[in-house]
Write a protein that holds these residues in place. Structure first.
Motif, PDB file in Angstrom:
ATOM      1  N   TRP A  93       0.316  18.094  59.748  1.00 36.53           N
ATOM      2  CA  TRP A  93      -0.045  16.979  59.108  1.00 36.53           C
ATOM      3  C   TRP A  93      -1.548  17.132  58.566  1.00 36.53           C
ATOM      4  O   TRP A  93      -2.382  18.037  59.171  1.00 36.53           O
ATOM      5  N   ASN A  94      -1.894  16.477  57.546  1.00 39.82           N
ATOM      6  CA  ASN A  94      -3.171  16.510  56.873  1.00 39.82           C
ATOM      7  C   ASN A  94      -4.138  15.300  57.296  1.00 39.82           C
ATOM      8  O   ASN A  94      -3.662  14.102  57.096  1.00 39.82           O
TER       9      ASN A  94
ATOM     10  N   PHE B 138      -6.435  13.983  56.375  1.00 38.15           N
ATOM     11  CA  PHE B 138      -7.061  13.432  54.943  1.00 38.15           C
ATOM     12  C   PHE B 138      -6.182  12.385  54.110  1.00 38.15           C
ATOM     13  O   PHE B 138      -6.613  11.798  53.160  1.00 38.15           O
ATOM     14  N   ARG B 139      -4.660  12.937  54.582  1.00 36.29           N
ATOM     15  CA  ARG B 139      -3.602  12.102  54.061  1.00 36.29           C
ATOM     16  C   ARG B 139      -3.686  10.505  54.609  1.00 36.29           C
ATOM     17  O   ARG B 139      -3.920  10.583  55.771  1.00 36.29           O
ATOM     18  N   ARG B 140      -3.610   9.647  54.033  1.00 38.35           N
ATOM     19  CA  ARG B 140      -3.234   8.172  54.608  1.00 38.35           C
ATOM     20  C   ARG B 140      -2.259   8.348  55.568  1.00 38.35           C
ATOM     21  O   ARG B 140      -1.036   8.698  55.455  1.00 38.35           O
TER      22      ARG B 140
ATOM     23  N   ASP C 165       6.781  15.807  57.703  1.00 34.89           N
ATOM     24  CA  ASP C 165       5.532  16.766  57.842  1.00 34.89           C
ATOM     25  C   ASP C 165       4.905  16.508  59.208  1.00 34.89           C
ATOM     26  O   ASP C 165       3.742  17.029  59.583  1.00 34.89           O
TER      27      ASP C 165
ATOM     28  N   GLU D  68      -2.592  12.142  65.082  1.00 28.75           N
ATOM     29  CA  GLU D  68      -1.531  11.540  63.918  1.00 28.75           C
ATOM     30  C   GLU D  68      -1.220  10.022  64.482  1.00 28.75           C
ATOM     31  O   GLU D  68      -1.288   9.279  63.800  1.00 28.75           O
TER      32      GLU D  68
END
Length: 119
Positions: A3-4, A6-8, A66, A73
């Motif tokens: 998991w990123n 910075f990703r929405r 992902d 998260e």
């Protein structure tokens, strides 16, 4: 790839939004869904706005390929979903089991109570 942060974060499924009055947001535990609150909502809805949310990967909420389903998260997805509700007053956040881990983490990260959307 994990998991990123910075990703929405994904929007979660809002299973119920019933009643009127002070807002109570319910989040369920592991291996469950918003159905956990089926017998609670009718008791509170006459005097409260009751919102039940399915956590990431549960009930009607998305299960991203992902996702690692970490506490950050879950909190990020919950925060985005609560912002999308555009609540205008502070609310009570009730968590059961795993939701009981997510709720205080959300509260610590969003001390205003409304995820920045309070007037």
């Amino acid at each position: 790839m994990g998991w990123n942060p910075f990703r929405r974060a994904p929007l979660l499924h809002v299973a119920n939004d019933v009643g009127s009055g002070p807002v109570v947001v319910f989040i369920h535990g592991i291996a469950s869904s918003s159905i956990t609150w089926t017998n609670v909502i009718p008791l509170l809805a006459p005097g409260h706005r009751c919102i039940t949310i399915d956590l990431l990967g549960f009930g009607g909420s998305p299960a991203p390929l992902d996702a690692q389903y970490t506490l950050p998260e879950h909190v990020a997805a919950l925060a985005r979903t609560i912002r999308s509700l555009r609540l205008r007053e502070p609310f009570v956040l009730v968590g059961h089991s795993m939701g009981g881990l997510i709720a205080p983490r959300y509260a610590a990260r969003h001390p205003g109570g409304c995820g920045g959307s309070c007037s």
